[in-house]
Design a protein around this motif. Sequence first.
Motif, mmCIF file in Angstrom:
data_model
loop_
_atom_site.group_PDB
_atom_site.id
_atom_site.type_symbol
_atom_site.label_atom_id
_atom_site.label_comp_id
_atom_site.label_asym_id
_atom_site.label_seq_id
_atom_site.Cartn_x
_atom_site.Cartn_y
_atom_site.Cartn_z
ATOM 1 N N LEU A 117 -5.414 -4.329 0.170
ATOM 2 C CA LEU A 117 -6.574 -5.247 -0.356
ATOM 3 C C LEU A 117 -5.986 -5.888 -1.441
ATOM 4 O O LEU A 117 -6.841 -6.609 -2.362
ATOM 5 N N GLY A 118 -4.764 -5.620 -2.209
ATOM 6 C CA GLY A 118 -4.344 -6.310 -3.278
ATOM 7 C C GLY A 118 -4.583 -5.438 -4.716
ATOM 8 O O GLY A 118 -5.422 -4.928 -4.674
ATOM 9 N N SER A 119 -3.463 -6.190 -5.508
ATOM 10 C CA SER A 119 -3.592 -5.469 -6.971
ATOM 11 C C SER A 119 -5.037 -5.943 -7.777
ATOM 12 O O SER A 119 -5.018 -5.430 -8.626
ATOM 13 N N GLU A 120 -5.451 -6.995 -7.469
ATOM 14 C CA GLU A 120 -6.728 -7.495 -8.066
ATOM 15 C C GLU A 120 -8.068 -6.560 -7.762
ATOM 16 O O GLU A 120 -8.777 -6.712 -8.848
ATOM 17 N N ASP A 121 -7.854 -5.858 -6.780
ATOM 18 C CA ASP A 121 -9.145 -4.963 -6.450
ATOM 19 C C ASP A 121 -9.110 -3.810 -7.547
ATOM 20 O O ASP A 121 -8.151 -3.259 -7.927
ATOM 21 N N PRO A 122 -10.205 -3.910 -8.286
ATOM 22 C CA PRO A 122 -10.300 -2.864 -9.546
ATOM 23 C C PRO A 122 -10.544 -1.480 -9.064
ATOM 24 O O PRO A 122 -10.459 -0.687 -9.831
ATOM 25 N N ARG A 123 -10.828 -1.397 -7.694
ATOM 26 C CA ARG A 123 -10.803 0.319 -7.388
ATOM 27 C C ARG A 123 -9.893 1.074 -7.188
ATOM 28 O O ARG A 123 -8.647 0.401 -7.213
ATOM 29 N N SER A 124 -9.950 2.199 -7.498
ATOM 30 C CA SER A 124 -8.701 3.206 -7.236
ATOM 31 C C SER A 124 -8.318 3.114 -6.001
ATOM 32 O O SER A 124 -9.171 3.116 -5.026
#
Length: 221
Positions: free
Chosen positions: A184-191
């Motif tokens: 989902l990529g590093s920009e996804d804010p979720r843990s």
Amino acid sequence: RLASWAQARQARLLAELARRRPSDKAPYSARWAGVGSEYAPDEVGVALHLARGTACARIGLACRLLTTLPDTFTVWETGRIDTAKARAIDDATWTLTPELARAVQARILDKAPEQTLAQLKAALARAVLAADPDGAEARHRQARRDRRVVITPEADGMASLWALLTATQAAGAFTWLTRLARGLGSEDPRSMDTRRADILAALLSGRPVVNPDTATTPDTS
């Protein structure tokens, strides 16, 4: 030590109650088949304010330790191990013959008082394998029959979805969820934990993978 002694003494009385209640034709549990009357757990449940299943398990534990693993019961009653450890020994050996169960007991009991519960369970697993290596495959086949999925209500509008799978299936599923979550990529804010949970819910419900904290599910009508 006092608490362990008191719980073991209660277990001794439960076993005596079961002895005084002849077994019924229909056993109330496959594991505890033949242990006391079908209605003994109801009596115990009323007296101790326990669910019937909990009362049944306590009666079974007491009877089996006293008849098959008396050394474990003695160590429990003297307060050297607690109830959780006594139950762990019973759980690890109940599929074995009495002779093999006692062989496992002999291998682990001396160190049990000084071990943590996790250390004891690990020692039990090794001892069971050493005592009955030929039975490992049969035990695995038996354990596989108990695979299941359970939902449990949690606080604040949440719930737990729990699955008992083979070790290979569980590891493979977790690895795949982790790969999808990282994708989902590093920009996804979720843990990572939250991503895995959201992906699992999406896969099982057939919905698109979205971030429920920031987006709504697209209208697919």
